[in-house]
Design a protein around this motif. Sequence first.
Motif, PDB file in Angstrom:
ATOM      1  N   ARG A  49      33.881  36.848  48.584  1.00  0.00           N
ATOM      2  CA  ARG A  49      34.899  35.962  49.181  1.00  0.00           C
ATOM      3  C   ARG A  49      35.046  34.677  48.365  1.00  0.00           C
ATOM      4  O   ARG A  49      36.153  34.212  48.117  1.00  0.00           O
ATOM      5  N   PHE A  50      33.910  34.110  47.957  1.00  0.00           N
ATOM      6  CA  PHE A  50      33.975  32.883  47.167  1.00  0.00           C
ATOM      7  C   PHE A  50      34.684  33.138  45.834  1.00  0.00           C
ATOM      8  O   PHE A  50      35.577  32.376  45.444  1.00  0.00           O
ATOM      9  N   VAL A  51      34.284  34.190  45.140  1.00  0.00           N
ATOM     10  CA  VAL A  51      34.882  34.471  43.827  1.00  0.00           C
ATOM     11  C   VAL A  51      36.388  34.716  43.973  1.00  0.00           C
ATOM     12  O   VAL A  51      37.188  34.150  43.213  1.00  0.00           O
ATOM     13  N   LEU A  52      36.781  35.523  44.929  1.00  0.00           N
ATOM     14  CA  LEU A  52      38.210  35.830  45.090  1.00  0.00           C
ATOM     15  C   LEU A  52      39.021  34.613  45.518  1.00  0.00           C
ATOM     16  O   LEU A  52      40.118  34.381  45.012  1.00  0.00           O
ATOM     17  N   SER A  53      38.482  33.816  46.424  1.00  0.00           N
ATOM     18  CA  SER A  53      39.235  32.636  46.875  1.00  0.00           C
ATOM     19  C   SER A  53      39.268  31.535  45.814  1.00  0.00           C
ATOM     20  O   SER A  53      40.216  30.766  45.753  1.00  0.00           O
ATOM     21  N   SER A  54      38.272  31.491  44.958  1.00  0.00           N
ATOM     22  CA  SER A  54      38.210  30.447  43.926  1.00  0.00           C
ATOM     23  C   SER A  54      38.990  30.813  42.670  1.00  0.00           C
ATOM     24  O   SER A  54      39.193  29.964  41.812  1.00  0.00           O
ATOM     25  N   THR A  55      39.374  32.067  42.555  1.00  0.00           N
ATOM     26  CA  THR A  55      40.043  32.517  41.332  1.00  0.00           C
ATOM     27  C   THR A  55      41.384  33.179  41.636  1.00  0.00           C
ATOM     28  O   THR A  55      41.809  34.078  40.905  1.00  0.00           O
ATOM     29  N   GLU A  56      42.038  32.730  42.688  1.00  0.00           N
ATOM     30  CA  GLU A  56      43.318  33.332  43.102  1.00  0.00           C
ATOM     31  C   GLU A  56      44.375  33.305  42.007  1.00  0.00           C
ATOM     32  O   GLU A  56      45.218  34.186  41.925  1.00  0.00           O
ATOM     33  N   HIS A  57      44.338  32.305  41.150  1.00  0.00           N
ATOM     34  CA  HIS A  57      45.381  32.149  40.125  1.00  0.00           C
ATOM     35  C   HIS A  57      44.949  32.669  38.760  1.00  0.00           C
ATOM     36  O   HIS A  57      45.666  32.504  37.784  1.00  0.00           O
ATOM     37  N   TRP A  58      43.787  33.320  38.703  1.00  0.00           N
ATOM     38  CA  TRP A  58      43.285  33.874  37.442  1.00  0.00           C
ATOM     39  C   TRP A  58      44.208  34.990  36.984  1.00  0.00           C
ATOM     40  O   TRP A  58      44.619  35.842  37.774  1.00  0.00           O
ATOM     41  N   ASP A  59      44.528  35.016  35.695  1.00  0.00           N
ATOM     42  CA  ASP A  59      45.483  35.994  35.168  1.00  0.00           C
ATOM     43  C   ASP A  59      44.850  37.357  34.858  1.00  0.00           C
ATOM     44  O   ASP A  59      45.544  38.288  34.448  1.00  0.00           O
ATOM     45  N   GLY A  60      43.544  37.483  35.023  1.00  0.00           N
ATOM     46  CA  GLY A  60      42.868  38.761  34.791  1.00  0.00           C
ATOM     47  C   GLY A  60      42.506  39.031  33.347  1.00  0.00           C
ATOM     48  O   GLY A  60      42.017  40.102  33.015  1.00  0.00           O
ATOM     49  N   LYS A  61      42.713  38.058  32.482  1.00  0.00           N
ATOM     50  CA  LYS A  61      42.436  38.255  31.063  1.00  0.00           C
ATOM     51  C   LYS A  61      41.211  37.450  30.632  1.00  0.00           C
ATOM     52  O   LYS A  61      40.941  36.375  31.146  1.00  0.00           O
ATOM     53  N   LYS A  62      40.516  37.994  29.644  1.00  0.00           N
ATOM     54  CA  LYS A  62      39.376  37.281  29.069  1.00  0.00           C
ATOM     55  C   LYS A  62      39.907  36.179  28.156  1.00  0.00           C
ATOM     56  O   LYS A  62      40.780  36.438  27.317  1.00  0.00           O
ATOM     57  N   PRO A  63      39.410  34.958  28.330  1.00  0.00           N
ATOM     58  CA  PRO A  63      39.860  33.882  27.444  1.00  0.00           C
ATOM     59  C   PRO A  63      39.428  34.134  25.999  1.00  0.00           C
ATOM     60  O   PRO A  63      38.458  34.855  25.751  1.00  0.00           O
ATOM     61  N   GLU A  64      40.166  33.549  25.075  1.00  0.00           N
ATOM     62  CA  GLU A  64      39.822  33.715  23.658  1.00  0.00           C
ATOM     63  C   GLU A  64      38.426  33.191  23.364  1.00  0.00           C
ATOM     64  O   GLU A  64      37.702  33.762  22.560  1.00  0.00           O
ATOM     65  N   LYS A  65      38.080  32.077  23.998  1.00  0.00           N
ATOM     66  CA  LYS A  65      36.764  31.486  23.769  1.00  0.00           C
ATOM     67  C   LYS A  65      36.152  31.133  25.118  1.00  0.00           C
ATOM     68  O   LYS A  65      36.785  30.484  25.940  1.00  0.00           O
ATOM     69  N   LEU A  66      34.918  31.585  25.307  1.00  0.00           N
ATOM     70  CA  LEU A  66      34.200  31.252  26.528  1.00  0.00           C
ATOM     71  C   LEU A  66      33.444  29.947  26.342  1.00  0.00           C
ATOM     72  O   LEU A  66      32.943  29.661  25.251  1.00  0.00           O
ATOM     73  N   ASP A  67      33.342  29.191  27.395  1.00  0.00           N
ATOM     74  CA  ASP A  67      32.535  27.981  27.419  1.00  0.00           C
ATOM     75  C   ASP A  67      31.075  28.371  27.175  1.00  0.00           C
ATOM     76  O   ASP A  67      30.656  29.476  27.505  1.00  0.00           O
ATOM     77  N   SER A  68      30.282  27.472  26.623  1.00  0.00           N
ATOM     78  CA  SER A  68      28.882  27.789  26.296  1.00  0.00           C
ATOM     79  C   SER A  68      28.073  28.169  27.541  1.00  0.00           C
ATOM     80  O   SER A  68      27.217  29.047  27.489  1.00  0.00           O
ATOM     81  N   VAL A  69      28.348  27.521  28.661  1.00  0.00           N
ATOM     82  CA  VAL A  69      27.644  27.850  29.910  1.00  0.00           C
ATOM     83  C   VAL A  69      27.956  29.287  30.305  1.00  0.00           C
ATOM     84  O   VAL A  69      27.064  30.057  30.678  1.00  0.00           O
TER      85      VAL A  69
END
Length: 178
Positions: A49-69
């Motif tokens: 529930r947390f992941v889905l509600s916090s990422t409602e606007h996520w486009d479903g694609k992997k970003p070109e570069k991930l943050d170090s964390v």
Amino acid sequence: PMILTKKYGTDALRMGLVVGNTPGTDLSLSEDKIKAYKLFSNKLWNITRFVLSSTEHWDGKKPEKLDSVDSTNIEELDKLVADVTKDMDNYRFYLAAEKLYHYVWHTFADKILEESKERLKSENMSVINSTEYTLHYILETSLKLLHPFMPFITEEIWSNIKKDEDKLLMVTPWPKSN
């Protein structure tokens, strides 16, 4: 078993029977142990529930570069995938299930999700995109790893996070470590 299944669920009973069941020893099975895995099932729902509600606007694609964390979190998960796979291949199901329980509850829920709350409020869209991708990746991989032990709840969660055209979790390929 039928009474405990009705009271706590089949997946909780399955986990209770697997975790701590080392070869050559007697299994200490108490109702409290099964109840604890019912709470773990609830934790999986809350994580989802947390992941889905916090990422409602996520486009479903992997970003070109991930943050170090996020890169570090994915590397840690990849090590767990390799470790759990090795345990499963060597019939150490009790170890695999226990490692997954501790990872999902203590690392994913307690550490990664808590840290992500601030990162999702960032002004930097690359941090937000990286965090959203990582949360989905870890959730989906965790469900794949937990599926042999908790097939009912993981399949139900999978059906809520994947689109209709996606396969059932039970026929989804096992995760590979990078």
